[in-house]
Design a protein around this motif. Structure first.
Motif, PDB file in Angstrom:
ATOM      1  N   PHE A  78       0.832  -1.210   0.000  1.00  0.00           N
ATOM      2  CA  PHE A  78       0.000   0.000   0.000  1.00  0.00           C
ATOM      3  C   PHE A  78       0.867   1.260   0.000  1.00  0.00           C
ATOM      4  CE2 PHE A  78      -3.194  -3.112   1.311  1.00  0.00           C
ATOM      5  CZ  PHE A  78      -4.184  -2.788   0.398  1.00  0.00           C
ATOM      6  N   GLN A  79       1.993   1.184   0.695  1.00  0.00           N
ATOM      7  CA  GLN A  79       2.908   2.328   0.667  1.00  0.00           C
ATOM      8  C   GLN A  79       3.392   2.575  -0.768  1.00  0.00           C
ATOM      9  OE1 GLN A  79       5.881   2.344   3.743  1.00  0.00           O
ATOM     10  NE2 GLN A  79       7.234   3.713   2.590  1.00  0.00           N
ATOM     11  N   ALA A  93       1.140   4.406  -3.056  1.00  0.00           N
ATOM     12  CA  ALA A  93       0.876   5.780  -2.625  1.00  0.00           C
ATOM     13  C   ALA A  93       2.142   6.636  -2.713  1.00  0.00           C
ATOM     14  CB  ALA A  93       0.329   5.785  -1.188  1.00  0.00           C
ATOM     15  N   ASP A  94       3.227   6.034  -3.174  1.00  0.00           N
ATOM     16  CA  ASP A  94       4.541   6.686  -3.137  1.00  0.00           C
ATOM     17  C   ASP A  94       4.826   7.561  -4.352  1.00  0.00           C
ATOM     18  OD1 ASP A  94       6.220   6.661  -1.020  1.00  0.00           O
ATOM     19  OD2 ASP A  94       7.243   4.793  -1.529  1.00  0.00           O
TER      20      ASP A  94
END
Lengths: 296, 296
Positions: free
Chosen positions: B123-124, B127-128
């Motif tokens: 998920f990171q 969203a990065d």
């Protein structure tokens, strides 16, 4: 009841209600998994992270509905970490929030899936509706939530904690562990709450980030004191387990008196930094004082 | 080597390289956790989901870097599910991709944390950096990834699978389980790949979503056939374990011949629906055929 106690009770109640709506109903398939997810999250907990989110939101005039959404995500992640942490291959604990832990009440495989699915649900929840004015900021907030949760945040802290069992740690090493294990999510709670509202200056954000870091450590120092002093019934979880597990704590390193003193110093540091925010920082200041004086 | 084989090899190689960059280095603290995360993800796997992402991206002319990012997230989630699925409280398996499983190579607590942290990292990662032209679409894609992963997607499928051990399932019930367990992530791979590029019509998206659903089931039917027929060395994981675990499969319900026939029918359905997309659907059509004919 003081205004602050009333505020706390209100946030706790609205968080419970928001979580109840955010989690899949227990009659939706797979029903046993959803029932266990609800068991793990609802009807318990101090809701410290939601209190911090809402106190953070006061600093930027954020809409309560956005704060509820962020609060739910943080509580789901916190609950997932507790469910997995309690499993036999980790802390092997049978009691949590005064109830049997998930793997005791259900079974180990279900507990594993409950933790997994709660983490996913948290990320789904912060992507399900706006939590900031600008969608770019919302994406940044999702990234921050992940950073606080992952291998360089909470999960990393768990790994450091595991490696530390039976080890002698210095105060600096203990602090490093806690900054990750419990600190990262507490710090994120305040930061994310603030970002739900109007944009503050970089300097203000940096100050609040420092305050979040201090409150995170403070929370852990008080936790260690309570674990050393309280009994299981008051705590709602197994007391004295750190000592039993041969885990280093602030109390084992400093003794209770010095640990209490450290907590008071940290509290004062946070309050001094919050002072320039005036009334907008009132709830966070009150909450900081409450965290130091809590008995559970 | 055909152009398609070359394309597959290219995607597999660039995915490996993108995953290597996306995962924290093994010397960053907590080092053992990061080492184990890399062990779980790198140097193995057919990279079916990345192949589907890139084939989906061809349909909308998406930038390869965005497709790599989405591919990495899907592979991290897939790897997390394998690590947890192999644990003693689930399938209790010792071999994966020709190597000892994570809990065997490291330990159970580390395997638990590896799965947890890989999910977060996924998920990171999405969203990065941008994965779509519009940040609102990026948020929607994060939500779709979570839906495919969570209690009403992959994790829910695992729960249904657990509950099915030793049970007689109908074909419809078996399909319901697989649509969740493996189907949701495969379907999401194509959908997310497409959304990395230009916007297609709702009708086109609905067709591709159906194709993704068919390919997801097709993949499972072939998996069941291979599990029943292949030996452990060819498969790189323990063969025949479904029968040993008394798990219902397409083969146990239909027999090998009828299962093979079902796979061919599904393949034809997918190819027919892809035909109107012309050359833009070429890779996905070739990949569908490959999935039916694969021997591993």
């Amino acid at each position: 009841m003081t205004a602050f106690s009333q505020w706390m009770a209100d946030i706790q109640q609205r968080t419970e209600s928001a979580l109840d709506r955010a989690l899949p109903a227990a009659d939706i398939a797979p029903a046993r998994l959803h029932e266990a997810m609800r068991y793990a999250v609802l009807g318990g907990g101090k809701r410290v992270r939601p209190l911090l989110v809402h106190a953070g939101g006061q600093l930027s005039g954020a809409e309560p509905e956005r704060l509820d959404r962020v609060s739910c995500a943080l509580e789901m992640i916190h609950a997932y970490s507790l469910v997995h942490d309690d499993m036999p291959c980790m802390d092997d604990d049978v009691l949590r929030r005064g109830k049997p832990t998930v793997h005791v009440q259900f079974d180990e495989a279900t507990a594993l899936l409950v933790g997994d699915a709660l983490q996913t649900q948290a990320f789904q929840h912060v992507a399900d509706a706006p939590i900031a004015d600008d969608p770019r900021r919302q994406i940044a907030m999702i990234r921050q939530l992940a950073q606080a949760t992952g291998s360089r945040g909470m999960a990393g802290g768990q790994a450091i904690d595991l490696a530390a069992i039976g080890q002698q740690l210095s105060l600096a090493e203990l602090e490093f562990m806690h900054i990750h294990k419990t600190g990262a999510l507490i710090r994120a709670s305040i930061n994310l709450g603030v970002q739900c509202g109007r944009t503050l200056t970089d300097e203000q954000m940096a100050t609040l980030d420092h305050v979040g870091k201090v409150i995170g450590l403070l929370f852990q120092v008080v936790d260690d004191i309570l674990d050393a002093e309280a009994d299981t019934a008051t705590l709602g979880k197994t007391a004295g387990k750190d000592a039993a597990n041969d885990k280093p704590t602030y109390v084992s390193l400093l003794g209770v008196t010095r640990a209490r003193q450290l907590a008071e110093e940290m509290c004062q540091d946070a309050l001094d930094r919050l002072a320039p925010f005036g009334d907008a920082g009132q709830r966070l200041a009150e909450l900081t004082r409450f965290i130091v004086r809590r008995q559970f």
